[in-house]
Write a protein that holds these residues in place. Structure first.
Motif, PDB file in Angstrom:
ATOM      1  N   LEU A 129      25.073  12.902  53.299  1.00 27.90           N
ATOM      2  CA  LEU A 129      25.576  13.552  52.091  1.00 27.90           C
ATOM      3  C   LEU A 129      24.793  14.819  51.766  1.00 27.90           C
ATOM      4  N   PHE A 130      24.088  15.342  52.757  1.00 31.66           N
ATOM      5  CA  PHE A 130      23.238  16.504  52.472  1.00 31.66           C
ATOM      6  C   PHE A 130      24.036  17.772  52.175  1.00 31.66           C
ATOM      7  N   ASP A 131      25.340  17.727  52.397  1.00 34.91           N
ATOM      8  CA  ASP A 131      26.131  18.904  52.040  1.00 34.91           C
ATOM      9  C   ASP A 131      26.572  18.878  50.586  1.00 34.91           C
ATOM     10  N   THR A 132      26.159  17.860  49.872  1.00 40.55           N
ATOM     11  CA  THR A 132      26.461  17.789  48.439  1.00 40.55           C
ATOM     12  C   THR A 132      25.782  18.957  47.731  1.00 40.55           C
ATOM     13  N   HIS A 133      26.552  19.579  46.828  1.00 42.58           N
ATOM     14  CA  HIS A 133      25.967  20.669  46.050  1.00 42.58           C
ATOM     15  C   HIS A 133      25.073  20.114  44.948  1.00 42.58           C
ATOM     16  N   ILE A 134      24.011  20.839  44.719  1.00 43.27           N
ATOM     17  CA  ILE A 134      23.117  20.388  43.651  1.00 43.27           C
ATOM     18  C   ILE A 134      23.589  20.993  42.336  1.00 43.27           C
ATOM     19  N   ASP A 135      24.487  20.281  41.693  1.00 44.81           N
ATOM     20  CA  ASP A 135      24.837  20.621  40.322  1.00 44.81           C
ATOM     21  C   ASP A 135      25.204  19.320  39.602  1.00 44.81           C
ATOM     22  N   TYR A 136      25.399  19.412  38.316  1.00 43.52           N
ATOM     23  CA  TYR A 136      25.565  18.183  37.530  1.00 43.52           C
ATOM     24  C   TYR A 136      26.716  17.323  38.039  1.00 43.52           C
ATOM     25  N   ASP A 137      27.856  17.955  38.268  1.00 46.06           N
ATOM     26  CA  ASP A 137      29.052  17.180  38.605  1.00 46.06           C
ATOM     27  C   ASP A 137      29.013  16.621  40.023  1.00 46.06           C
ATOM     28  N   ALA A 138      28.605  17.478  40.971  1.00 43.42           N
ATOM     29  CA  ALA A 138      28.626  17.037  42.363  1.00 43.42           C
ATOM     30  C   ALA A 138      27.642  15.893  42.586  1.00 43.42           C
ATOM     31  N   LEU A 139      26.465  16.003  42.001  1.00 41.63           N
ATOM     32  CA  LEU A 139      25.492  14.930  42.191  1.00 41.63           C
ATOM     33  C   LEU A 139      25.962  13.647  41.526  1.00 41.63           C
ATOM     34  N   ALA A 140      26.554  13.786  40.341  1.00 44.54           N
ATOM     35  CA  ALA A 140      27.026  12.592  39.641  1.00 44.54           C
ATOM     36  C   ALA A 140      28.072  11.874  40.483  1.00 44.54           C
ATOM     37  N   SER A 141      28.881  12.651  41.206  1.00 45.45           N
ATOM     38  CA  SER A 141      29.961  12.022  41.969  1.00 45.45           C
ATOM     39  C   SER A 141      29.438  11.174  43.120  1.00 45.45           C
ATOM     40  N   VAL A 142      28.195  11.408  43.535  1.00 44.49           N
ATOM     41  CA  VAL A 142      27.640  10.568  44.608  1.00 44.49           C
ATOM     42  C   VAL A 142      26.560   9.619  44.090  1.00 44.49           C
ATOM     43  N   GLY A 143      26.447   9.506  42.778  1.00 45.24           N
ATOM     44  CA  GLY A 143      25.538   8.506  42.205  1.00 45.24           C
ATOM     45  C   GLY A 143      24.135   9.007  41.966  1.00 45.24           C
ATOM     46  N   ALA A 144      23.921  10.310  42.108  1.00 48.32           N
ATOM     47  CA  ALA A 144      22.588  10.835  41.816  1.00 48.32           C
ATOM     48  C   ALA A 144      22.656  11.696  40.548  1.00 48.32           C
ATOM     49  N   VAL A 145      21.557  12.250  40.146  1.00 46.81           N
ATOM     50  CA  VAL A 145      21.537  13.123  38.969  1.00 46.81           C
ATOM     51  C   VAL A 145      20.641  14.325  39.252  1.00 46.81           C
ATOM     52  N   VAL A 146      20.891  15.412  38.528  1.00 45.93           N
ATOM     53  CA  VAL A 146      19.971  16.544  38.605  1.00 45.93           C
ATOM     54  C   VAL A 146      18.629  16.101  38.023  1.00 45.93           C
ATOM     55  N   ARG A 170      17.490  20.769  30.435  1.00 49.75           N
ATOM     56  CA  ARG A 170      16.888  20.573  31.753  1.00 49.75           C
ATOM     57  C   ARG A 170      15.976  19.359  31.817  1.00 49.75           C
ATOM     58  N   GLY A 171      15.884  18.606  30.724  1.00 51.64           N
ATOM     59  CA  GLY A 171      14.995  17.438  30.726  1.00 51.64           C
ATOM     60  C   GLY A 171      15.592  16.283  31.495  1.00 51.64           C
ATOM     61  N   GLY A 172      16.883  16.341  31.750  1.00 51.96           N
ATOM     62  CA  GLY A 172      17.488  15.259  32.507  1.00 51.96           C
ATOM     63  C   GLY A 172      18.881  14.908  32.032  1.00 51.96           C
ATOM     64  N   ALA A 173      19.105  14.953  30.716  1.00 50.22           N
ATOM     65  CA  ALA A 173      20.392  14.494  30.203  1.00 50.22           C
ATOM     66  C   ALA A 173      21.487  15.541  30.399  1.00 50.22           C
ATOM     67  N   GLY A 174      21.097  16.820  30.412  1.00 50.89           N
ATOM     68  CA  GLY A 174      22.081  17.855  30.688  1.00 50.89           C
ATOM     69  C   GLY A 174      23.056  18.121  29.555  1.00 50.89           C
ATOM     70  N   PHE A 175      22.631  17.850  28.313  1.00 49.38           N
ATOM     71  CA  PHE A 175      23.502  18.117  27.172  1.00 49.38           C
ATOM     72  C   PHE A 175      23.477  19.615  26.859  1.00 49.38           C
ATOM     73  N   SER A 176      24.610  20.143  26.422  1.00 53.87           N
ATOM     74  CA  SER A 176      24.700  21.577  26.134  1.00 53.87           C
ATOM     75  C   SER A 176      23.677  21.980  25.070  1.00 53.87           C
ATOM     76  N   THR A 177      22.820  22.908  25.441  1.00 51.11           N
ATOM     77  CA  THR A 177      21.761  23.323  24.516  1.00 51.11           C
ATOM     78  C   THR A 177      22.351  23.989  23.269  1.00 51.11           C
ATOM     79  N   GLY A 178      23.333  24.842  23.482  1.00 56.49           N
ATOM     80  CA  GLY A 178      23.958  25.516  22.350  1.00 56.49           C
ATOM     81  C   GLY A 178      24.584  24.531  21.380  1.00 56.49           C
ATOM     82  N   MET A 179      25.204  23.498  21.945  1.00 59.64           N
ATOM     83  CA  MET A 179      25.854  22.516  21.078  1.00 59.64           C
ATOM     84  C   MET A 179      24.814  21.718  20.283  1.00 59.64           C
ATOM     85  N   LYS A 180      23.725  21.403  20.951  1.00 57.16           N
ATOM     86  CA  LYS A 180      22.655  20.672  20.266  1.00 57.16           C
ATOM     87  C   LYS A 180      22.129  21.516  19.099  1.00 57.16           C
ATOM     88  N   TRP A 181      21.975  22.791  19.343  1.00 61.20           N
ATOM     89  CA  TRP A 181      21.475  23.677  18.289  1.00 61.20           C
ATOM     90  C   TRP A 181      22.464  23.755  17.133  1.00 61.20           C
TER      91      TRP A 181
END
Lengths: 604, 902
Positions: free
Chosen positions: A415-432, A174-185
């Motif tokens: 673009l306010f109908d964009t869903h707030i999740d990793y993929d949808a935001l990335a597709s419009v140039g933003a990030v979680v 949740r710090g910004g990069a969105g890398f899988s926590t389990g995988m990091k562990w």
């Protein structure tokens, strides 16, 4: 093994006064004291208890007081209101109707905090105990269930099972990069090393973001429990919480929490008799934004200047003092006990495709209800802004949101109908991102808005790599020049060229994302840049150099307040006649506009 | 090591495992633009110019930070990369003071080259630039941060290689610049003036101030040679214009130093052009030295020496050779004294530094030289550094230690002073001066008790262990700890670390050797290494660091009174005759050793020694007991001094002969790790000054022993014929292979980096139980302090060269006594106050230097550098000699200190 200390009996009736930083700044501690004194004076300490909690969320209506088992909500409590609430608390306990929350003056009151529209779409996992428990009391945390997950895991799960569970939950950093926590562990667990570190990244630096602060202030034990679980999973025996020194209250509560947990055998040697040992220390950062980047954070903990280094090697292989180091964000860690307690499936059931669980956002800007929000992944921007935030706080419509702080992107209302999740935001140039969400209305100039964020990142660049150090500086100079009316043809193309260079060649994520505010505003609000450059016009009238002040003849009553207050004598008139502003003398300080009792002066 | 195969720009290349993509490209001669890369530094990834495209990797990774991997497909040139690199260079130029017309770095500036490579006439970007004042208030390094590109190379080399960390980054964002703490000047920031930052700066921000406006980069010729200061033997490239040196640097990746240099090596060459250089022979007439011709001078010396030999016999003549001179010259010097005069009265300064090493290690191992190589340090896990102020006396070895420490080498410093290396160390054992034996014995006892003795090694490779064990088992550890003044825990930690490491090494120097028990101390060190088997393989060994550029060679070539070249014994008539036959000499050489340095001084005073020939030494300052030395020199009938300047010693000479410096001659030096390296003439000697060897050739021939060589190469051929260790050395091979480490017995041999790998030179290593003996001149009630002497980073020996090198000279111009703050307080003195210090040999008035560390030197210890004529530390030293090697006690002298009222 862990039993609540029963020497202080639980009070029957609770008055929860928010003692998060925002409410404290609004005087909530004095309010709590007022309650405590009244309770003591009446000899009711045994049956009524004041709890100084962490953040409730609705900071815009602080100081927040929530009373009784039903959670009766009193917003913006002052000392007078406190006196009236205490009469009710000590008396019939009926809600004090005039003090209750209303969406607007004259609207129906809403008594329960949970029923406030701001809370309707929220789902609190990370913030489960914030606003509920006394963060300075381990017993209070126990009562709310903290450390049960750790106890269970140590007794019944192998480290691999913990990792598997977290991986299956779908939790991403949740710090910004969105890398899988389990995988990091998994990587950290697999890394070879006689000593491993599990660290908590609490270096929350985005302007307008205060999620981590709220968690640390409101439920520090959840973070410590998450750290201990993570340490158990990867095999770490030491760890640090790297927290900004600008969060003194968070540091204080965390320090107490560590000491309490150690004293009770929940941290340190042989935790709960399990044979597993893990100790935590605090490292206070000196306020460098870049230290949120994990390699810079490592350098800073080691006592060196916080500067990122290239990866690989990734910290999970070689981090603090060249030992395997796993660094997780506060919010990530606060999720862990819940996941362990409720199972991977329960967590994965929340959210969307690749974005599971909830996310905490710091909602600010031109909306009614600014504050701390935890929602399931997948809500739309519109739901966030209009349902939770209550829409524009002015009569001007919201025209954009900046999601993800200075590293994030700016989305237009279309673009306010964009869903707030990793993929949808990335597709419009933003990030979680880390969860900053700033909504702005039409009074905000998007060029100036981008300039603000760029000025921040340029200032916070560590200076190590050329694109970030000089590239963002040159971009900032150009954007500044545009807002000052000196934009030139070709500036937009130069900004794009430099922005792409900075994005593709910077060393770390700070540089890699520094150009995002400029690039996304160029994408969605290009016409504003063009107007600034070619027409020398700022449609939001926010850029001082491109705006002038004018008197609306129909509204002006000739009172002379503006003239009296003008510091440069730019306003002239004949007494009792119409006033005029000399644009050449005017320094656009805006005092006349603010002082005019008839709203007769506007920016044009 | 595994070899990696990768494809770069369609070309298959290979690289050793662990190399980065950039290093692999450089090795394959593939050009990748870069600015923040220096092969001496750790990967950084700051300038972003070396970005490449790698299949399977996202974005544009920097080739300097990505390790080459099998099957990797790399593209170094593409339109995208070209455009990004151009933009990066343009951005750098937009904040660069473009003053190429007069910039000293013009022509060797990486940024200039890149601007040219990318065809940038005017950068597309412009904006704010940095305004910083030029720093030029020190004599050596000019800092112009308006030209700085913030690549961080200066910061990193100062931290990663030098270990000084004088630079850090200041500011944030655009304002980041490398700077000193609080932006102070270099002089007030603890700068060591090694100039490593200058050497790595890719632009004109850090430059050698003395070279300013002296020569454009393309106007100079580069001559590569070997530094003539300490025993490390660094490769230096001297830039010459119009017969004068302009600048010195070290070629990257070459020689033992691999591109690094210290203050002396980089800045200490201008003495060679000093106007006070001797340019003509001088003969004392009526008490005054007057100019003379070479013919006159050589005839006079030949005649005088001949007469003294005729009258008093060859043993009335002695010679002091010079560890500054080449191998060839030292060989000729001893050949002259032995073959032409007929005496073994030959010695040199090694007597005063490592004679105890030669005697001690020869007895223990069979060979008295550094067992391992400098590069070996990189493989050690633990290093004991005993009595060696490595970063000051052998700075480049200090660099190696610093680098290794960053990679995990645990260093234990054993020294009464908090030397700079303590910063890089894991432990510091602050022993009392002269108590090494007690400390090392205690360590060995701990090792025995912990079961860490290497029984297998002891059994297979050594003898005499039982006696050592008996001695150690009788040792009381608490007593030993008290004797050396080091907490037992610290001793234990160091001992266990050393013994349990897979590879542990010992470096030592004068702190071990310069004692009247020097030989015993060296043997204790050898015992420790053999007890643990830490010898004979990489990263281990017993490594005495030799002080002078060619002290190893001067010893190898027998400028010693007790052996012949290659340490061949002179007690064997046959060997003596073989040499005399080879030299075509008809003298009758004695089968007994000649006189050592100190003995020669005694013999001069007693009248037995009548003539002394000194080649490049300055015993008035360098030898113990100055008063006695002066008396000796005055007593001589005839004194010849061959030197580059008038010195404190030439004041007593009858004839002074002008010699060439190491920059003005060809030959070879042998460094501390036994590496024989070619010395090349850089500039002509001034006036009539001649290389020392040529003077000896002329004199020897005049005295009847003909010497006829066309070049130093021919002398080497003769040396290799008579010196087994040098058997395979020739100039041809040195040119082809580079430096070669002896023993190198024949032409097919590539040299020996590590000694004693299978057996010791003497067969089995011999343990020698040695017990601690207090130094004879230990402190008393009247003289409660211990004087210990040593070197300073910016000065060398008697300051003849460093004191005549502008820039260095100003950094540390005069003598002082260093005290720790508490002792200074008790004496009531502050920094700069004058004190009178008195030993049983003499007295001096010197200013006090109060150490900035609370802990240094150890309480009751006073430290003095011995370089300075204005405060000659050796006026206070003297006393007992080591019975075996005759080294005097220079490290422990009882002293009284009193404040002099202003």
């Amino acid at each position: 093994m862990i039993a609540p200390d029963t020497s202080t009996p639980r009070a029957a009736y609770e008055v929860r006064v928010c003692a998060g930083s925002a409410c404290v700044a609004n005087g909530s501690l004095q309010i709590a004291q007022r309650f405590e004194e009244a309770i003591a004076r009446n000899g009711l300490a045994g049956s009524v208890r004041v709890i100084k909690t962490g953040c409730h969320g609705l900071c815009a209506r602080g100081p927040v007081v929530v009373v009784g088992p039903d959670g009766v909500f009193y917003p913006a409590v002052d000392l007078d209101a406190a006196d009236r609430i205490i009469v009710s608390v000590l008396g019939d306990r009926e809600p004090v109707e005039p003090l209750l929350f209303r969406e607007s003056p004259g609207a129906d009151s809403i008594a329960r905090y949970a029923d406030v529209p701001f809370n309707a779409r929220q789902q609190r996992i990370v913030l489960r105990n914030c606003g509920v428990i006394d963060p300075e009391s381990l017993d209070s945390a126990f009562a709310a269930g903290d450390y049960v997950a750790l106890s269970t895991a140590l007794a019944t799960m192998t480290p691999e099972q913990v990792i598997e569970m977290v991986r299956d939950s779908g939790l991403r950093g949740r710090g910004g990069a969105g890398f899988s926590t389990g995988m990091k562990w998994q990587l950290a667990r697999a890394a070879e090393g006689d000593l491993k570190y599990l660290c908590c990244n609490a270096d929350e630096g985005d302007p307008g973001a205060f999620m981590d602060r709220a968690v640390l202030e409101g439920d520090p034990h959840a973070v410590l429990e998450g750290m201990a679980l993570a340490a158990y999973a990867i095999g770490a025996s030491e760890g640090y919480v790297y927290v900004r020194a600008e969060y003194p209250l968070a540091v204080k509560r965390l320090r107490k929490a560590i000491a309490d947990a150690e004293a009770r055998g929940l941290l340190g040697k042989d935790i709960m008799g399990s044979g597993f040992s893990y100790s935590v220390s605090i490292r206070e950062g000196a306020g460098a934004f870049v230290c949120g980047e994990e390699t810079a954070l490592i350098a800073s903990v080691e006592g060196r200047r916080g500067m990122p280094r290239p990866r690989p090697p990734f910290p999970t292989t070689s981090g603090l003092w060249n030992r395997p180091t796993c660094i997780n964000n506060v919010e990530t860690l606060a999720n862990i006990p819940w996941i362990v307690a409720n199972g991977a499936e329960a967590y994965a059931a929340i959210g969307t495709g690749n974005s599971k669980g909830t996310k905490v956002f710091a909602l600010t800007g031109h909306v009614h209800y600014t504050g701390l929000v935890e929602v399931p992944m997948g809500l739309t921007v519109r739901e966030m802004v209009h349902e939770i935030g209550g829409g524009s706080s002015s009569e001007r419509p919201i025209k954009a949101v900046q999601i993800g702080g200075p590293s994030g992107g700016c989305l237009p209302a279309s673009l306010f109908d964009t869903h707030i999740d990793y993929d949808a935001l990335a597709s419009v140039g933003a990030v979680v991102g880390s969860g900053g969400l700033v909504a702005v209305d039409k009074s905000t100039c998007m060029v100036e808005f981008a300039r603000y964020f760029l000025a921040f990142t340029q200032d916070e660049s560590c200076g190590k790599c050329v694109p970030c150090r000089i590239g963002t500086k040159r971009m900032l100079e150009i954007v500044t020049r545009i807002t000052e009316g000196h934009g030139q043809p070709g500036d937009i193309e130069t900004l794009e060229r430099l922005g792409n260079l900075v994005r593709s060649t910077s060393l770390c994520a700070l540089g890699g994302t520094a150009a995002n505010p400029v690039l996304t505003t160029l994408k969605y609000f290009r016409e504003e840049y063009e107007e600034h450059i070619s027409e020398k016009k700022c449609r939001a009238h926010a850029c001082g150099a491109l705006s002038t002040y004018a008197v609306i003849p129909e509204k002006c009553k000739g009172c002379g307040v503006c003239k009296k207050n003008c510091p440069v004598n730019a306003i002239s008139s004949v007494i009792k006649e119409q006033y005029t502003i000399d644009p050449d003398t005017c320094v656009k300080c805006g005092i006349c506009e603010a002082k005019c009792p008839f709203d007769a002066i506007i920016r044009v | 090591m595994k070899t990696i195969s990768l494809t770069v720009d369609g070309r298959a290349i290979s690289a050793p495992e662990g190399q980065t993509v950039l290093e692999a490209c450089i090795a394959a001669d593939i050009h990748v633009p870069r600015l923040c890369f220096d092969s001496r530094l750790e990967p950084y990834g700051g300038c972003r110019l070396c970005v490449v495209e790698i299949e399977g990797m996202r974005g544009y990774p920097t080739s300097c930070t990505v390790l080459a991997a099998d099957g990797m497909v790399v593209t170094t040139q593409s339109p995208d990369l070209h455009s990004m690199r151009t933009t990066v260079v343009e951005l750098l130029l937009s904040d660069h003071n473009i003053s190429c017309l007069s910039c000293d770095s013009s022509g060797r500036c990486d940024l200039q080259d890149l601007a040219y490579e990318f065809g940038i006439e005017t950068p597309r970007y412009a904006g704010e630039t940095h305004k910083v004042d030029l720093e030029d208030d020190n004599p050596l390094i000019a800092r112009d941060l308006t030209k700085c590109i913030a690549c961080g190379r200066c910061v990193r080399i100062c931290e990663e290689v030098q270990g000084a960390s004088v630079y850090g980054y200041h500011g944030r964002g655009f304002n980041v610049l490398p700077n000193t703490p609080f932006g102070g000047s270099l002089t007030e920031s603890g700068c060591e003036f090694c100039g490593q930052c200058v050497s790595t700066c890719p632009v004109g921000a850090l430059t050698d101030r003395r070279a300013h406006f002296r020569a454009r980069a393309w106007e100079t010729q580069k001559v590569e040679s070997i530094c003539g200061y300490c025993g490390v033997g660094c490769t230096v490239s001297y830039e010459v214009k119009d017969g004068r040196i302009v600048r010195a640097s070290a070629p990257l990746g070459r020689g033992v130093n691999g591109g690094n240099l210290c203050a002396k090596g980089r800045f200490g060459w201008s003495f060679t052009h000093h106007p006070d250089r001797l340019t003509t022979p001088l003969i004392r007439k009526n008490g005054v030295l007057v100019e003379a011709s070479w013919d006159e001078a050589i005839s006079l010396v030949a005649e005088k020496l001949g007469a003294i030999v005729a009258q008093s016999g060859p043993q009335s003549v002695g010679g002091l050779s010079s560890a500054k001179c080449t191998n060839e010259e030292n060989y000729l010097f001893q050949k002259f004294l032995r073959g032409a005069i007929g005496t073994h009265n030959i010695d040199h300064c090694a007597r005063l530094c490592h004679s105890s090493t030669v005697s001690g290690l020869a007895a223990s191992f069979g060979s008295g030289a550094m067992t391992n190589s400098i590069s070996d340090l990189a493989q050690a896990q633990v290093a004991l550094v005993i009595g060696s102020n490595t970063t000051e006396a052998h700075p480049i070895i200090g660099n190696e230690l610093t680098k290794a420490a960053r990679r995990g080498l645990k260093i234990f410093v054993i020294d009464p002073r908090e030397i700079r290396l303590v910063r890089q160390a894991s432990g510091w054992l602050q022993l009392k001066p002269g108590t090494n034996v007690a400390l090392i014995n205690a360590m060995m006892r701990v090792i025995l008790d912990e079961g860490l003795a290497n029984r297998e090694f002891i059994e297979a490779r050594t003898e005499g262990f039982e006696a050592l064990e008996t001695m150690l088992l009788a040792l009381d550890l608490d007593d030993a700890a008290e004797t050396c003044g080091v907490p037992l825990d610290a001793i234990r930690t160091a001992a266990i670390a050393y013994a349990s490491a897979e590879r542990a090494t010992i470096l030592y120097s004068m702190g071990v050797t310069q004692h009247s028990s020097g030989t015993e101390q060296v043997r204790a060190v050898a015992n420790l290494a053999m007890l643990t088997g830490q010898i004979g393989h990489p990263g281990t060994g017993v490594n005495p660091l030799r002080g002078q550029n060619n002290v190893q060679g001067a010893c190898d070539l027998a400028c010693l009174p007790n052996c012949l070249p290659g340490y061949q014994p002179l007690t064997n008539r046959g060997t003596l005759d073989r040499f005399c036959d080879y030299w075509e000499s008809d003298v009758e050489l004695p089968e007994t050793s000649g006189l050592t340095v100190v003995e020669m001084m005694d013999a001069a005073v007693s009248g037995e020694l009548k003539a002394l020939y000194i080649m490049g030494e300055n015993p008035v300052l360098s030898d113990p007991d100055q008063t006695h030395v002066l008396e000796a020199l005055e007593s001589l009938e005839f004194l010849v001094v061959q030197d580059i300047f008038l010195t404190e010693t030439t004041a007593y000479a009858d004839v002074v002969l002008p010699a060439a410096t190491f920059l003005e001659k060809n030959g070879t030096f042998t460094n501390t790790e036994r590496r024989i390296q070619l010395v090349n003439k850089v500039v002509d000697a001034p006036g009539q000054a001649l290389p020392d060897g040529e003077i000896i050739v002329a004199l020897s021939s005049a005295m009847g022993l003909a010497m006829d060589y066309d070049s130093p190469s021919e002398i080497m051929d003769e040396m290799s014929a008579v010196t087994p260790q040098y058997g395979g050395i020739s100039y041809r091979r040195l040119r082809e292979i580079g430096g070669i480490q002896w023993p190198c017995p024949d032409d097919d041999h590539l040299g020996t980096p590590i000694l004693h790998t299978k057996t010791f030179t003497r067969g089995r290593g011999e343990f020698a139980p040695v017990t601690y003996r207090p130094a004879p001149d230990s402190p008393t009630e009247q003289r409660p302090f211990v004087l210990t002497t040593g070197r300073h980073l910016w000065n060398f020996h008697t300051n003849t060269m460093t004191g005549a090198s502008g820039g260095l000279r100003e950094l540390n111009p005069s003598g002082y006594v260093e005290l720790n703050p508490r002792d200074a307080k008790e004496l009531g003195v502050c920094d700069g106050d004058m004190v009178r210090i008195t030993s049983s040999h003499g007295s001096l008035d010197v200013p006090v230097h109060v150490c900035t560390s609370q802990h240094s030197p150890r309480a009751g210890v006073a430290f003095m550098p011995f370089h300075f004529a204005d405060a000659p530390a050796n006026r206070l030293t003297g006393g007992e000699l080591d019975p075996i090697c005759k080294i005097p006690d220079l490290k422990v002298t009882a002293l009284s200190i009193t404040r002099i009222e202003a």
